[in-house]
Design a protein around this motif. Structure first.
Motif, PDB file in Angstrom:
ATOM      1  N   UNK A  93       4.458   1.907   3.778  1.00 36.17           N
ATOM      2  CA  UNK A  93       3.001   1.794   3.820  1.00 36.17           C
ATOM      3  C   UNK A  93       2.440   3.079   3.234  1.00 36.17           C
ATOM      4  N   UNK A  94       1.608   2.947   2.183  1.00 36.34           N
ATOM      5  CA  UNK A  94       1.039   4.115   1.517  1.00 36.34           C
ATOM      6  C   UNK A  94      -0.463   3.931   1.393  1.00 36.34           C
ATOM      7  N   UNK A  95      -1.231   4.839   1.969  1.00 30.41           N
ATOM      8  CA  UNK A  95      -2.689   4.791   1.908  1.00 30.41           C
ATOM      9  C   UNK A  95      -3.175   5.856   0.933  1.00 30.41           C
ATOM     10  N   UNK A  96      -3.687   5.419  -0.222  1.00 29.83           N
ATOM     11  CA  UNK A  96      -4.158   6.343  -1.245  1.00 29.83           C
ATOM     12  C   UNK A  96      -5.675   6.295  -1.381  1.00 29.83           C
ATOM     13  N   UNK A  97      -6.334   5.579  -0.487  1.00 26.07           N
ATOM     14  CA  UNK A  97      -7.785   5.419  -0.582  1.00 26.07           C
ATOM     15  C   UNK A  97      -8.471   6.779  -0.560  1.00 26.07           C
ATOM     16  N   UNK A  98      -9.563   6.897  -1.309  1.00 32.72           N
ATOM     17  CA  UNK A  98     -10.258   8.180  -1.406  1.00 32.72           C
ATOM     18  C   UNK A  98     -11.729   8.091  -1.025  1.00 32.72           C
ATOM     19  N   UNK A  99     -12.139   6.961  -0.463  1.00 33.51           N
ATOM     20  CA  UNK A  99     -13.520   6.817  -0.004  1.00 33.51           C
ATOM     21  C   UNK A  99     -13.513   6.311   1.428  1.00 33.51           C
ATOM     22  N   UNK A 100     -14.530   6.676   2.204  1.00 30.71           N
ATOM     23  CA  UNK A 100     -14.544   6.354   3.628  1.00 30.71           C
ATOM     24  C   UNK A 100     -14.577   4.858   3.896  1.00 30.71           C
ATOM     25  N   UNK A 101     -15.209   4.080   2.999  1.00 31.10           N
ATOM     26  CA  UNK A 101     -15.296   2.645   3.266  1.00 31.10           C
ATOM     27  C   UNK A 101     -14.044   1.893   2.824  1.00 31.10           C
ATOM     28  N   UNK A 102     -13.076   2.603   2.227  1.00 27.03           N
ATOM     29  CA  UNK A 102     -11.822   1.969   1.829  1.00 27.03           C
ATOM     30  C   UNK A 102     -10.843   2.071   2.995  1.00 27.03           C
ATOM     31  N   UNK A 103     -11.083   1.273   4.016  1.00 26.14           N
ATOM     32  CA  UNK A 103     -10.278   1.292   5.219  1.00 26.14           C
ATOM     33  C   UNK A 103      -9.801  -0.110   5.552  1.00 26.14           C
TER      34      UNK A 103
END
Length: 204
Positions: free
Chosen positions: A28-38
């Motif tokens: 599992x890799x979380x690369x999101x860079x904005x707060x709403x990308x959850x």
């Protein structure tokens, strides 16, 4: 049930349906860079067989908190790390099987940290338990390994007990056995205030 080899979030807002089970055979890799990308989860589960990596430097992995999501790291064939450069805020975290290594400081568990036939190596890092009750840690043949010298930094469990007056057991182990051979019992005889917390560590 949804099955994936690797789960990589590169900026999307993901909604997991109520009661869904997501099985990740890889990492599992979380690369999101904005707060709403959850990831929005309610009473749902993600099971991961390899690494847990959170590289989101602006927001959380999950949207909202309140014991509504479950993460299971369950490899029995290789060690698994909880890492990335950003700590993860878990609702509930279950660790099973082979050794688990905390590779990022200040992860949090809102509900229950469950250890089954495995141990969590704190690796000089801290993990925060936000559930103030003794059942915040449960284990079945599992333990937590701190056992680091102060020169390199203690591995710590920081337990936010608030003003609860109860008896707490931390299932510490040395790693010389496959069970908690140095469990620590801590009894609160006089409650404090809502900001109360205790840090637990062992050293060799």
């Amino acid at each position: 049930i949804t099955i994936a080899q690797n789960f990589i979030n590169n900026g999307a807002k993901i909604v997991v349906n109520n009661g869904a089970y997501v099985y990740v055979g890889g990492s599992f890799v979380n690369l999101a860079s904005t707060e709403d990308a959850e990831i929005d989860m309610t009473n749902s589960t993600i099971e991961v067989k390899r690494e847990w990596v959170n590289n989101n430097n602006t927001g959380e992995v999950f949207k909202g908190h309140g014991n509504q999501s479950y993460v299971i790291l369950s490899s029995y064939t290789q060690n698994q790390t909880i890492g990335g450069y950003t700590p993860t805020y878990f609702d509930n975290l279950t660790l099973k099987g082979s050794k688990k290594i905390l590779d990022v400081d200040n992860c949090k568990v809102e509900g229950i940290l469950n250890l089954e036939n495995t141990y969590l190596d704190l690796n000089h890092k801290k993990i925060h338990l936000l559930n103030p009750y003794p059942e915040a840690i449960t284990e079945l043949n599992g333990f937590v390994r701190s056992e680091t010298n102060a020169d390199f930094g203690y591995g710590m469990i920081v337990w936010n007990i608030k003003d609860i007056q109860d008896e707490y057991i931390v299932p510490f182990g040395t790693g010389a056995t496959n069970y908690a051979d140095i469990p620590l019992t801590f009894k609160i005889v006089s409650s404090g205030d809502n900001t109360g917390r205790v840090s637990f560590a062992t050293y060799p």
